[in-house]
Design a protein around this motif. Structure first.
Motif, short mmCIF file in Angstrom:
data_model
loop_
_atom_site.label_atom_id
_atom_site.label_comp_id
_atom_site.label_asym_id
_atom_site.label_seq_id
_atom_site.Cartn_x
_atom_site.Cartn_y
_atom_site.Cartn_z
N ALA A 121 0.83 -1.21 0.00
CA ALA A 121 0.00 0.00 0.00
C ALA A 121 0.87 1.25 0.00
CB ALA A 121 -0.93 -0.01 1.21
N VAL A 176 2.24 1.64 -3.49
CA VAL A 176 1.20 2.11 -4.41
C VAL A 176 0.97 3.61 -4.25
CG1 VAL A 176 -1.31 2.04 -4.75
CG2 VAL A 176 0.01 -0.09 -4.74
N THR A 177 0.96 4.09 -3.01
CA THR A 177 0.66 5.50 -2.78
C THR A 177 1.87 6.41 -3.00
OG1 THR A 177 0.97 5.15 -0.39
CG2 THR A 177 -1.28 5.09 -1.22
N VAL A 208 -1.66 7.93 -8.42
CA VAL A 208 -2.46 7.62 -7.25
C VAL A 208 -2.49 8.82 -6.31
CG1 VAL A 208 -2.71 6.09 -5.26
CG2 VAL A 208 -1.93 5.17 -7.44
N THR A 243 -7.21 2.92 -3.64
CA THR A 243 -6.00 2.16 -3.36
C THR A 243 -6.16 0.65 -3.47
OG1 THR A 243 -6.48 2.17 -0.97
CG2 THR A 243 -5.12 3.98 -1.86
N ARG A 273 -5.44 -1.34 -6.77
CA ARG A 273 -4.02 -1.30 -7.13
C ARG A 273 -3.20 -2.18 -6.21
NH1 ARG A 273 -6.06 4.00 -8.28
NH2 ARG A 273 -5.31 4.83 -10.29
#
Length: 218
Positions: A43, A46-47, A52, A92, A95
């Motif tokens: 996570a 991803v962020t 994103v 989120t 992804r």
């Protein structure tokens, strides 16, 4: 002819209440050569993606500053607000799932028979239904609270509030395939990890250097 597509590894779920010692168990499993896919780390990865961040910033103005996500500010926005949390999860979660699947497929391509899915809210998110077995790490409440206070500086009330937002530890234990008691020394915990692996028939990868080939997402 053999299939050109590797079979999906079996999934060993790993979860536990706050302060139980899930990270310690994850490290023990890595030491034994297993690939551990950490949902929290994925996570975070991803962020860091600019696209994103742009979506999050549009929905939650002010939480992205200088191309960096202010996680504390974002948490404050969604805490206690299921509707806003659902918006964030909608950005989120797809992804994160896609990245976890990609890492799992990489493990399959290496011939690994099992991967560990390290997910704090495994039961709360219904992901236990996707696992072949689940390890739940547990310890008495006061032990867990003391650990979190020592490492984070949170107050007792804050730790208890976070614990209360999770599924009760008793229910997690009931749903577990194996419960790992982390109220004692790490050596005792390591023994329980080994026993659970043996009971599940999980053999550590034989190839030397497996740890170096496992994906690093820290």
């Amino acid at each position: 002819m053999p299939s050109p597509f590797p079979s999906q590894p079996r999934r060993l779920g790993l979860t536990g209440s706050i302060g139980a010692g899930k990270s310690t168990v994850a490290a023990l499993l890595r030491e034994r050569g297993l690939t551990v896919l950490d949902a929290d780390e994925v996570a975070r990865e991803v962020t860091r993606d600019p696209s994103v961040l742009a979506e999050i910033g549009a929905e939650f103005p002010g939480v992205v500053q200088g191309g960096e996500l202010d996680r504390g500010a974002l948490a404050a926005r969604v805490f206690g607000d299921p509707a806003r949390l659902a918006v964030l999860n909608g950005i989120t979660h797809p992804r994160v799932r896609a990245r976890m699947l990609a890492l799992e497929q990489e493990a399959a391509a290496r011939g690994e028979e099992w991967t560990v899915q390290d997910v704090p809210l495994l039961f709360e998110g219904g992901l236990d239904r996707q696992m072949d077995a689940v390890l739940v790490v547990d310890a008495p409440l006061e032990v867990r609270v003391s650990r979190v206070i020592a490492r984070s500086g949170l107050s007792r009330e804050e730790v208890l509030a976070r614990d209360a937002r999770q599924m009760p530890a008793e229910e997690k234990r009931r749903r577990a395939t194996f419960v790992l008691d982390n109220s004692g020394e790490v050596e005792a915990l390591a023994g329980q990890v080994g026993a659970a692996m043996a009971a599940l028939g999980i053999q550590p990868p034989a190839a030397s250097g497996q740890q170096e080939k496992s994906p690093s997402i820290r």
